[in-house]
Design an enzyme around this catalytic site. Structure first.
Site, short mmCIF file in Angstrom:
data_model
loop_
_atom_site.label_atom_id
_atom_site.label_comp_id
_atom_site.label_asym_id
_atom_site.label_seq_id
_atom_site.Cartn_x
_atom_site.Cartn_y
_atom_site.Cartn_z
N CYS A 128 0.84 -1.19 0.00
CA CYS A 128 0.00 0.00 0.00
C CYS A 128 0.88 1.25 0.00
CB CYS A 128 -0.92 -0.02 1.22
SG CYS A 128 -1.87 1.51 1.42
N ASN A 173 -14.08 8.02 -1.41
CA ASN A 173 -14.58 6.97 -2.29
C ASN A 173 -14.49 5.61 -1.62
OD1 ASN A 173 -15.01 8.68 -4.63
ND2 ASN A 173 -12.79 8.81 -4.75
N HIS A 201 -10.47 13.17 0.59
CA HIS A 201 -9.98 14.25 -0.28
C HIS A 201 -10.50 15.58 0.22
CE1 HIS A 201 -8.56 11.90 -3.84
NE2 HIS A 201 -9.34 10.98 -3.29
N HIS A 248 -9.12 7.14 2.67
CA HIS A 248 -8.58 8.50 2.67
C HIS A 248 -9.67 9.48 2.31
CE1 HIS A 248 -7.97 6.92 -1.40
NE2 HIS A 248 -8.00 8.16 -1.85
N HIS A 289 -6.85 2.21 0.58
CA HIS A 289 -6.53 2.67 1.94
C HIS A 289 -7.46 3.85 2.16
CE1 HIS A 289 -3.38 3.52 5.20
NE2 HIS A 289 -4.23 4.54 5.29
N GLY A 306 -14.21 3.73 -7.82
CA GLY A 306 -13.64 5.07 -7.76
C GLY A 306 -12.50 5.20 -6.76
N HIS A 323 -4.07 1.04 8.65
CA HIS A 323 -4.64 0.70 7.34
C HIS A 323 -6.09 0.24 7.49
CE1 HIS A 323 -4.47 -0.54 3.11
NE2 HIS A 323 -5.32 -1.48 3.51
N CYS A 363 0.41 3.41 3.10
CA CYS A 363 1.09 2.86 4.28
C CYS A 363 2.58 3.18 4.22
CB CYS A 363 0.87 1.35 4.38
SG CYS A 363 -0.81 0.90 4.91
#
Length: 131
Positions: free
Chosen positions: A4, A87, A100, A98, A96, A91, A46, A7
């Site tokens: 990842c 997402n 935006h 996250h 992992h 998408g 994670h 990570c």
């Protein structure tokens, strides 16, 4: 996860432009930004998506967005708004969790496309979703 990229960034095994960091999250600049100042909020642990992340991590992330990051973006970049997006599966390029943070500016031409021609009848959808 060993492969990842987020990570690896969190462990400082891959480069990033870190804007903020604490025990639970790391906030980096997006290398493919939609607008100036596009940030990614990464939990240090994670999680694949919203279905497996701990509630305290989400709560903490949004507290930092509200109290530190959005004010920073407004002060330093003079953005006039902020789009917050996350997402899950379709998408989601990196598996992992996250968030935006996309600063918004007048005439930034950022467009989240809503294709009304592909939307089903709202009453039909409502009847499927209501309890």
């Amino acid at each position: 996860m060993n492969d990842c990229i987020f990570c690896k960034i969190i462990k400082n095994e891959a480069p990033s432009k870190t804007i903020y960091e604490d025990d639970l999250i790391k906030v980096i600049m997006n290398i493919n930004p939609s607008t100036d100042g596009h940030l990614l909020v990464l939990p240090k642990e994670h999680y694949v998506n919203i279905m497996d992340i701990k509630e305290e991590v989400i709560s903490h992330s949004f507290q930092i967005i509200r109290d530190k990051l959005y004010p920073l973006l407004k002060e330093k970049l003079n953005c006039e708004g902020l789009t917050i997006a996350e997402n899950n599966e379709l998408g989601q390029e990196i598996r992992h969790f996250h968030i935006h943070l996309t600063p918004r500016y007048p005439d930034d031409n950022v467009d989240f496309i809503y294709n009304k021609d592909k939307i089903s009848d709202i009453e039909e959808i409502f009847s499927k979703l209501k309890n």
